[in-house]
Design a protein around this motif. Structure first.
Motif, PDB file in Angstrom:
ATOM      1  N   LEU A 144     -25.114 -65.458 -45.438  1.00  0.00           N
ATOM      2  CA  LEU A 144     -24.549 -64.495 -44.984  1.00  0.00           C
ATOM      3  C   LEU A 144     -25.573 -63.710 -43.916  1.00  0.00           C
ATOM      4  O   LEU A 144     -26.841 -63.550 -44.457  1.00  0.00           O
ATOM      5  N   ASP A 145     -25.239 -63.571 -42.717  1.00  0.00           N
ATOM      6  CA  ASP A 145     -26.406 -63.084 -41.652  1.00  0.00           C
ATOM      7  C   ASP A 145     -25.710 -61.385 -41.432  1.00  0.00           C
ATOM      8  O   ASP A 145     -24.685 -61.440 -40.515  1.00  0.00           O
ATOM      9  N   ASN A 149     -29.916 -53.485 -44.175  1.00  0.00           N
ATOM     10  CA  ASN A 149     -29.396 -52.390 -45.231  1.00  0.00           C
ATOM     11  C   ASN A 149     -27.851 -52.278 -45.426  1.00  0.00           C
ATOM     12  O   ASN A 149     -27.492 -51.359 -46.153  1.00  0.00           O
ATOM     13  N   SER A 150     -27.274 -53.398 -44.931  1.00  0.00           N
ATOM     14  CA  SER A 150     -25.893 -53.596 -45.272  1.00  0.00           C
ATOM     15  C   SER A 150     -25.745 -53.557 -46.967  1.00  0.00           C
ATOM     16  O   SER A 150     -26.489 -53.867 -47.718  1.00  0.00           O
ATOM     17  N   ARG A 151     -24.444 -52.794 -47.369  1.00  0.00           N
ATOM     18  CA  ARG A 151     -24.299 -52.868 -48.838  1.00  0.00           C
ATOM     19  C   ARG A 151     -23.784 -54.309 -49.121  1.00  0.00           C
ATOM     20  O   ARG A 151     -22.991 -54.741 -48.456  1.00  0.00           O
ATOM     21  N   LEU A 152     -24.423 -55.073 -50.403  1.00  0.00           N
ATOM     22  CA  LEU A 152     -23.630 -55.883 -50.760  1.00  0.00           C
ATOM     23  C   LEU A 152     -23.794 -55.774 -52.271  1.00  0.00           C
ATOM     24  O   LEU A 152     -24.910 -55.712 -52.900  1.00  0.00           O
ATOM     25  N   SER A 153     -22.945 -55.935 -53.099  1.00  0.00           N
ATOM     26  CA  SER A 153     -22.513 -55.755 -54.319  1.00  0.00           C
ATOM     27  C   SER A 153     -22.198 -56.885 -55.217  1.00  0.00           C
ATOM     28  O   SER A 153     -21.392 -57.747 -54.227  1.00  0.00           O
ATOM     29  N   SER A 164     -31.401 -65.609 -55.087  1.00  0.00           N
ATOM     30  CA  SER A 164     -30.997 -64.904 -53.637  1.00  0.00           C
ATOM     31  C   SER A 164     -32.249 -64.907 -53.231  1.00  0.00           C
ATOM     32  O   SER A 164     -33.362 -65.121 -53.500  1.00  0.00           O
ATOM     33  N   ALA A 165     -31.981 -64.665 -51.592  1.00  0.00           N
ATOM     34  CA  ALA A 165     -33.027 -64.219 -50.700  1.00  0.00           C
ATOM     35  C   ALA A 165     -32.422 -63.263 -49.921  1.00  0.00           C
ATOM     36  O   ALA A 165     -31.057 -63.285 -49.627  1.00  0.00           O
ATOM     37  N   GLY A 166     -32.980 -62.432 -49.426  1.00  0.00           N
ATOM     38  CA  GLY A 166     -32.671 -61.150 -48.359  1.00  0.00           C
ATOM     39  C   GLY A 166     -31.931 -60.272 -48.944  1.00  0.00           C
ATOM     40  O   GLY A 166     -31.274 -59.435 -48.425  1.00  0.00           O
ATOM     41  N   LEU A 167     -32.323 -59.827 -50.220  1.00  0.00           N
ATOM     42  CA  LEU A 167     -31.840 -58.787 -51.011  1.00  0.00           C
ATOM     43  C   LEU A 167     -32.958 -57.871 -51.434  1.00  0.00           C
ATOM     44  O   LEU A 167     -33.871 -58.426 -51.685  1.00  0.00           O
ATOM     45  N   ARG A 168     -32.817 -56.459 -51.364  1.00  0.00           N
ATOM     46  CA  ARG A 168     -33.872 -55.570 -51.800  1.00  0.00           C
ATOM     47  C   ARG A 168     -34.126 -55.719 -53.268  1.00  0.00           C
ATOM     48  O   ARG A 168     -35.485 -55.698 -53.759  1.00  0.00           O
ATOM     49  N   THR A 189     -32.139 -57.308 -46.752  1.00  0.00           N
ATOM     50  CA  THR A 189     -33.101 -56.977 -46.066  1.00  0.00           C
ATOM     51  C   THR A 189     -33.471 -57.935 -45.011  1.00  0.00           C
ATOM     52  O   THR A 189     -34.282 -57.939 -44.122  1.00  0.00           O
ATOM     53  N   GLY A 190     -32.501 -59.039 -45.104  1.00  0.00           N
ATOM     54  CA  GLY A 190     -32.771 -60.184 -43.971  1.00  0.00           C
ATOM     55  C   GLY A 190     -31.432 -61.258 -44.074  1.00  0.00           C
ATOM     56  O   GLY A 190     -30.585 -60.915 -45.044  1.00  0.00           O
TER      57      GLY A 190
END
Length: 228
Positions: A144-145, A149-153, A164-168, A189-190
């Motif tokens: 996912l691009d 700071n988009s919410r991802l639950s 995972s990669a790209g998550l806080r 985060t990316g």
């Protein structure tokens, strides 16, 4: 195995009898074909000036007006009461993706039932679209691009682990379970990369992410096998 009622080489629109939003539904009706109604979802489609290509369900909520407006061969009654109309539809549609409106919002029990079906039918890729969120079962690998700071639950409906990669807050090393660790309110985060060992993880994104989510589901390289 029984032949599916609907077979499409392109994504299909499925409309349920729950809460729908006219502007979003009108846009979806213009973007997808064929258009399938889950029982009383046919009324919402007709109110937008379209006729569904097929109606599937037990038909207990299809209005007399809708029944009269739809050609008889397009109406498919499945009388059994052991599954929801959403399940009846999903198991009878073969397509790269089902984009489903009218299954989120209004009644929590209906939303939970729809998410349960996503896990029960992991081989059928489906994106649930609501007023605030879009929801899907995670495939084995998902990219996912999304904006920073988009919410991802992430919400598990079974015991499942992943990477995972790209998550806080990375999920590596965690074992998720509905009555244990869950992953709601994470943040991007990316570029996001998610991998899961088995079906069971629900991904929830803001409605603004619907086009990105839809493309990611369509292009995900692997899918889950059908459950026996």
């Amino acid at each position: 195995m029984k032949d599916p009622i609907v077979h499409s080489e392109s994504p299909v629109l499925l409309v349920g009898g729950g809460e729908t939003h006219p502007n979003a539904l009108i846009s979806a009706l213009s973007a997808f074909s064929p258009v399938i109604a889950a029982d009383g979802g046919a009324d919402a489609i007709l109110q937008c000036g379209h006729v569904p290509d097929a109606v599937i369900g037990d038909l207990d909520s299809l209005s007399a007006e809708a029944r009269a407006a739809i050609p008889g061969p397009a109406i498919h009654r499945i009388a059994e009461q052991d599954s929801t109309d959403f399940d009846k539809c999903l198991r009878n549609i073969v397509a790269p993706l089902v984009v489903a409106h009218g299954f989120l919002g209004r009644r929590l029990d209906h939303q939970l039932a729809a998410m349960s079906v996503l896990v029960r039918r992991p081989d059928r890729r489906c994106l649930l679209v609501g007023a605030q969120d879009v929801v899907a079962l995670a495939p084995p690998r998902l990219r996912l691009d999304l904006p920073q700071n988009s919410r991802l639950s992430l919400f598990p409906l079974a015991q499942v682990a992943g990477r995972s990669a790209g998550l806080r807050w990375p999920i590596d090393g965690l074992t998720f379970h509905p009555d244990g660790v869950i992953g709601t309110s994470n943040a991007v985060t990316g570029p996001v990369s998610l991998e899961f060992e088995k079906p069971g993880m629900i991904v929830i994104l803001p409605i603004a992410a619907e086009p990105v989510f839809r493309t990611a589901l369509l292009t995900a390289p692997a899918t889950w096998p059908a459950r026996a």
